[in-house]
Each structure stands twice: as structure tokens, then as C-alpha cells.
Design a protein around this motif. Structure first.
Motif, PDB file in Angstrom:
ATOM      1  N   GLN A 188       0.827  -1.205   0.000  1.00 40.80           N
ATOM      2  CA  GLN A 188       0.000   0.000   0.000  1.00 40.80           C
ATOM      3  C   GLN A 188       0.864   1.259   0.000  1.00 40.80           C
ATOM      4  O   GLN A 188       0.597   2.235  -0.716  1.00 40.80           O
ATOM      5  CB  GLN A 188      -0.938   0.003   1.215  1.00 40.80           C
ATOM      6  N   ILE A 190      -4.302  -6.135  -0.340  1.00 37.16           N
ATOM      7  CA  ILE A 190      -5.171  -6.468   0.788  1.00 37.16           C
ATOM      8  C   ILE A 190      -6.370  -5.532   0.840  1.00 37.16           C
ATOM      9  O   ILE A 190      -6.221  -4.305   0.788  1.00 37.16           O
ATOM     10  CB  ILE A 190      -4.376  -6.397   2.106  1.00 37.16           C
ATOM     11  N   GLY A 191      -7.563  -6.102   0.941  1.00 33.72           N
ATOM     12  CA  GLY A 191      -8.785  -5.315   1.023  1.00 33.72           C
ATOM     13  C   GLY A 191      -9.314  -4.829  -0.309  1.00 33.72           C
ATOM     14  O   GLY A 191     -10.351  -4.174  -0.363  1.00 33.72           O
ATOM     15  N   ASP A 192      -8.604  -5.088  -1.393  1.00 32.21           N
ATOM     16  CA  ASP A 192      -9.008  -4.711  -2.747  1.00 32.21           C
ATOM     17  C   ASP A 192      -9.305  -3.211  -2.892  1.00 32.21           C
ATOM     18  O   ASP A 192     -10.321  -2.830  -3.491  1.00 32.21           O
ATOM     19  CB  ASP A 192     -10.240  -5.519  -3.186  1.00 32.21           C
ATOM     20  N   PRO A 193      -8.446  -2.336  -2.367  1.00 32.57           N
ATOM     21  CA  PRO A 193      -8.687  -0.892  -2.540  1.00 32.57           C
ATOM     22  C   PRO A 193      -8.393  -0.475  -3.972  1.00 32.57           C
ATOM     23  O   PRO A 193      -7.267  -0.602  -4.451  1.00 32.57           O
ATOM     24  CB  PRO A 193      -7.692  -0.249  -1.560  1.00 32.57           C
ATOM     25  N   SER A 216      -9.716 -13.415  -1.577  1.00 30.15           N
ATOM     26  CA  SER A 216     -10.912 -14.049  -1.010  1.00 30.15           C
ATOM     27  C   SER A 216     -11.472 -15.113  -1.955  1.00 30.15           C
ATOM     28  O   SER A 216     -11.960 -16.159  -1.509  1.00 30.15           O
ATOM     29  CB  SER A 216     -11.983 -12.995  -0.724  1.00 30.15           C
ATOM     30  N   SER A 257      -8.488 -14.935   7.633  1.00 32.48           N
ATOM     31  CA  SER A 257      -8.596 -13.610   7.013  1.00 32.48           C
ATOM     32  C   SER A 257      -7.840 -13.602   5.695  1.00 32.48           C
ATOM     33  O   SER A 257      -6.827 -14.291   5.554  1.00 32.48           O
ATOM     34  CB  SER A 257      -8.001 -12.548   7.947  1.00 32.48           C
ATOM     35  N   GLY A 313      -6.426 -10.850   4.767  1.00 30.96           N
ATOM     36  CA  GLY A 313      -5.675  -9.605   4.916  1.00 30.96           C
ATOM     37  C   GLY A 313      -4.488  -9.673   5.845  1.00 30.96           C
ATOM     38  O   GLY A 313      -4.107  -8.660   6.446  1.00 30.96           O
TER      39      GLY A 313
END
Length: 567
Positions: free
Chosen positions: A245, A280-283, A350, A371, A373
Motif C-alpha cells: 500500500q 489487501i482489502g481490494d482498494p 478471497s 482472514s 488480509g
């Protein structure tokens, strides 16, 4: 006679009813009071001879034929299923619906009138582009995709030609970013992609294919920053342990095309991005640094990242100037692009974990997903997996302090307290019920941990994580009576090596000692690949070959239904 027959029939009827009731109670145990009311004392006596078991216990006694496989084979099977779920052609087919002269994507339908243009960048876009070409080639006008150096030849050698666009077709394939680093070849590809986007009109539809590795394959530094200067900054950040990130945030601030720049050049055309997420989290703004996502860059944020890793004093003057002159960078005017850009995540970590969960169940395990993430330093992640092993395998209830330690690790490894509590509860329930014949457990997680470089060896985060988990498990039983762990990169490559990761168990330390390998020395030198290559002729390495995809890493922990501690 009539009354005698009637009494016999009544007795038979009562017997059948009681048996039906008993079977129902076995499967769905009601409260004790209700039992006594329904059946009376005689039924209570019958029930006292049996111990009702939950449905899960009955179902889990079924042992699939695949349970004859070794633990090592099964853990590799689960990883293979995860990778299969995110194959580039498959995720496109599942997300794009062609009907006559229109196409539906992400709940919206677009008209096709020989107006389709395609660009792409990333490790998986070849397969994505090939599938788009098969589905909509008659409307495809042109295309440019930027892919890793040498990948086409490698795919042909591995029998993956079906994931390549047609030779002499409408899609121009440009290779670059050798060793996953931006270079002049990738820069030329980025310029061609920019020029294609600039030619579009309001009648055109631009399909943008994005996957892991896309940032390195779309370099377009903001002047006066040179490509080499931008590369030096990102390399220093990566070596210092910056997260993906943070790396993408800095790249985006120094780029012409990232942070919504590509969408700006394509305006007023309709832009649809199909994204295979490796973040992570698909931003959306961070995947490949968000070339189709409007963003704003604050110099304070970029400078704080550089300061965090003690790099502010050594970055080039041109980089500082570019950052500081942007009080705010709005790459795309929101009013101009409203309704013209659609971003759709078609595959992610996921997605991979869900298929892994199904495969684990087929192989005789009860799956528990922690998780998608998991992040942070591999030291903290390996410690977490060591503690969770206690909840899955300890012969006794772990002390309360263990749960507190797990929760304290949560912020360090990117896992929410809720997910940690849920996972500990599930693992504890499985452990306590193991005496009832329940199946073994498979703990699944994904994400992208980091490694702080202290040496100059060869390896990657997955191999180092596997090495550290093996140390955490020192003193436990070996498989099949003890746990086994796999950490693998879904892109098939862990650092600059041919391996995607490694498989390890509690015997790692003793095995290394017997072969004269000092684990601590390898860890200090970040030389996990050399360690695993030397250990038992490399049998612990995970080498799946070319996977053609990338959705970060998958971690698989298999726990037996029974457990003992040798220490």
C-alpha cells in the motif's frame, strides 16, 4: 380378540413413533424438559442408553478416499485449488457476459459497435486479454498490453498457449519490467497505452485489464523525475519493509498515468476496468496504483512514508520538488468523469480462499478461514500461527494469557479482533470435539506479509514465513499426528527464485540440525531459498511453475484430529 390385535398394533405404532422420535432427537437434540414431556419416563430410559451427537460429528465420520493422501500432498492440493480459482481466463468468463452486440459487466450493459479498445498491464493480463479477444474479437478495434519480460515464451514452454492473444491479432503485446522492476521497455509500453487512450471519443469503450505487477509495467514518471530516480525510491522503500500500500501510494504520486491518469486521457470514452486484485482489502486506488481511479495526493502523506523508513534525506531533489509542488493532485475532474468509469474486481485473495476452503473439505478437513488480509512482519505472523496452533492442537485448554497474546498481535498482522476471536472459538470447539471423531482442521489465510532485509541471500516472504513457523512448532509431533504448514505466492514466484514458497512441519529444526544447516544464519542473511534447496534435496520447496495469476499469498495450516507434545 379385537382388543388384543388393537393393543399389538398400538404397541407397534408406539414403537415406530418412539424410534422416529429417537432418531430425530439424535440429530436435533431438544431441551431436556421437552424430551420428558414428549416421551415420558420410558423414552428417557431409552435415551439414557445413548449419547446424542451433533450432526457435524455424524457427517464428519465420513472419510473420503482422498484421505489416503499424505498431509504434504493434501496441503499442496489445497494451494493448487486456490490458484486454480483465480486463473485469468476463468475470472473474465465469470464476470463478462456477451449477448449479441452488447456486453454486461458489473451490472451494467454496454453497446458494441466495433468500438471496443483494450489496454492492460500486469502478470495475468495475457490470459485476461486472450479471453476478451475470444469473447468480443469481432468488435475489438485495437489493443496494447504491457506484460513481464519473457512471459510469452515461458507460457508456450509450459503449455499455456491458450492464454495468449492471437499472433498478428488486434492486440499488441509489449514485454518489459525485467525482474519485476520498471525499465525502458515498460516505459515505451506505457507511452503507447497513453497514446491509445488519448485517441478515443465519446463513442468508444475502453476495456482496461489490471492485475498484480501492473505498477511496474506502467511507469510514466512526472517530469522532471526520471525513471531511474523513481525506481531508486521504490527499491529503497521495498528493502526497508514498506507495505504494498505504501509503495503504491508513493508510485502514484510520481506518475502521469496512475492515480486516475489513464482515465483522464481516455475521457470522454466509457472506461471499464477488470481488476484481478493483488492488494489487501481490494482498494481500487492502490491496485496497480489506481490508473482508473480518481485520487488526490497530499505531500504530507508521501513525506511521512519516506520519513517512516528514514529515506527522506536520501531521495533525489527532483522527487522532493514534484511532491512538494502538489498541494493536491486531482488527476481527474469528478464532474467530467461521472458515469464514464467503472471499476470491477473480478478476482481476489478471497476468491482463492473460498475455493481452497471447498477443496479442504473434499480432502476430509473442517475448514476455518482466518482472514484474506494478513500482513506485517513475518516474525509476528509466524508467532500468530504458533499461538493458533495451541488452540487447534493442544491436549488441554490453553491458558487465558494465550488468547490475550493472540489479540495483542492483531494490529501487527492486520487481522481484526473479531476474526481472531471467531477463529480461536472455532479451533477450540474442534479440539474439544476431537474425541467424538471429528475431522481434522484446515486453517486458511491470505495476504502479503513483509520481510525486513538484513542480509543479501535469496528467498522471499513465503519461504521465510514457512521457516519461522517451523521453528515455532519445534517440539511438536510430526505429520500425520502433528501440524503442517504451507505458505505460497499465487503468482508462482517468491522473490527472485523459482519457488512460490515452502511446506514445513515441526520436524524442521531437527532435520536441519541432522544435515548441518544453521537456521539462524540463513534467517539473518534472508537466505531461505538456499536453506530449503539444501534441506533434504529441496523436498520442502513449493514449485508450482507458471501460474499466470496473482492475488497475493495463501497460507494453509493442517491440524490433525489428535495431538501430542513431545516437549
Amino acid at each position: 380378540m379385537y382388543f388384543t390385535c388393537a393393543n399389538v398394533s398400538l404397541k407397534r405404532l408406539l414403537f415406530v413413533c418412539n424410534m422416529i422420535l429417537f432418531l430425530l432427537i439424535l440429530i436435533f437434540p431438544p431441551p431436556r424438559r421437552l424430551l420428558l414431556r414428549l416421551s415420558g419416563l420410558s423414552m428417557a430410559r431409552v435415551l439414557s442408553l445413548f449419547r446424542p451427537q451433533p450432526v457435524l460429528a455424524l457427517v464428519s465420520r465420513y472419510k473420503p478416499a482422498s484421505c489416503n493422501m499424505s498431509m504434504d500432498s493434501r496441503v499442496r492440493e489445497v494451494f493448487a485449488a486456490a490458484v486454480e480459482a483465480v486463473q485469468p481466463d476463468a475470472v473474465v468468463r465469470q464476470s463478462v457476459e456477451r449477448k449479441d452486440d452488447s456486453v454486461a459487466i458489473g451490472g451494467r450493459r454496454f453497446t458494441l459497435k466495433h468500438n471496443l479498445h483494450l489496454v492492460g498491464f500486469g502478470k495475468a493480463v495475457l490470459g485476461m486479454a486472450a479471453e476478451v479477444e475470444r469473447m468480443m474479437g469481432d468488435h475489438l478495434v485495437d489493443g496494447v498490453i504491457s506484460v513481464p519480460h519473457g512471459i510469452q515464451q515461458t507460457m508456450r514452454q509450459h503449455g499455456k498457449s491458450h492464454l495468449l492473444p492471437k499472433e498478428n491479432g488486434q492486440i499488441e503485446v509489449m514485454e518489459g519490467a525485467k525482474h519485476n522492476l520498471p525499465d525502458e521497455d515498460a516505459l515505451r509500453a506505457a507511452e503507447k497505452i497513453k497514446q491509445l487512450a488519448k485517441r478515443l471519443t465519446e463513442k468508444d469503450l475502453l476495456l482496461v485489464l489490471i492485475s498484480g505487477g501492473g505498477s511496474a509495467l506502467l511507469p510514466a514518471p512526472l517530469p522532471p523525475v526520471s525513471l531511474q530516480e523513481k525506481l531508486d525510491v521504490t527499491r529503497r522503500l521495498a528493502a526497508a519493509g514498506a507495505t504494498i500500500q505504501e509503495l503504491n501510494t508513493v508510485r502514484r504520486a510520481l506518475s502521469v498515468l496512475k492515480g486516475g491518469g489513464l482515465a483522464k486521457y481516455a475521457h470522454p470514452a466509457q472506461v471499464v476496468a477488470l481488476i484481478l486484485s493483488d492488494v489487501i482489502g481490494d482498494p481500487l486506488d492502490l491496485i496497480a496504483s489506481g490508473p482508473t481511479v480518481r485520487s488526490e495526493v497530499w505531500p504530507e502523506e508521501i513525506l511521512s512514508i519516506l520519513e517512516r523508513y528514514k529515506l527522506l534525506h536520501c531521495i533525489p531533489t527532483s522527487v522532493k520538488d514534484v511532491i512538494q509542488r502538489q498541494s493536491r493532485k486531482d488527476n481527474v475532474d469528478e464532474s467530467d468523469t461521472a458515469g464514464h468509469v467503472q471499476n470491477v474486481v473480478i478476482g481476489s485473495n478471497s476468491t482463492a480462499l473460498e475455493r481452497a476452503r471447498l477443496r479442504a473439505r473434499e480432502l476430509g478437513f473442517h475448514p476455518v478461514v482466518l482472514s484474506p488480509g494478513v500482513c506485517g512482519d513475518v516474525r509476528s505472523v509466524s508467532k500468530l500461527y504458533g499461538l493458533l496452533t495451541l488452540f487447534a492442537c493442544s491436549p488441554e485448554e490453553p491458558p487465558a494469557e494465550v488468547a490475550a497474546e493472540v489479540l495483542a498481535l492483531g494490529p501487527e498482522v492486520g487481522v481484526a479482533s473479531w476474526d481472531l476471536c471467531r477463529t480461536m472459538r472455532e479451533l477450540g470447539e474442534r479440539r474439544r470435539a476431537a474425541a467424538g471423531g471429528l475431522a481434522a482442521t484446515c486453517l486458511l489465510a491470505g495476504g502479503e506479509p513483509t520481510v525486513e532485509l538484513t542480509g543479501k541471500g535469496r528467498g522471499g516472504r513465503n519461504q521465510e514465513l514457512a521457516l519461522r513457523v517451523g521453528l515455532e512448532w519445534r517440539g511438536l509431533e510430526l505429520p500425520p499426528n502433528g501440524p503442517i504448514f504451507l505458505s505460497g505466492g499465487t503468482d508462482g514466484q517468491d522473490g527472485p527464485t523459482e519457488a512460490a514458497g515452502a511446506v514445513t512441519d515441526a520436524g524442521l529444526y531437527a532435520e536441519a540440525q541432522a544435515q548441518g544447516l544453521d537456521i539462524e544464519k540463513f534467517l539473518i542473511n534472508n537466505d531461505s531459498y538456499t536453506f530449503f534447496s539444501s534441506l533434504s534435496s529441496g523436498k520442502h520447496l513449493l514449485v508450482p511453475g507458471l501460474t499466470c495469476t496473482n492475488v497475493m499469498d495463501v497460507h494453509v495450516l493442517l491440524f490433525p484430529s489428535t495431538f501430542s507434545n513431545k516437549g
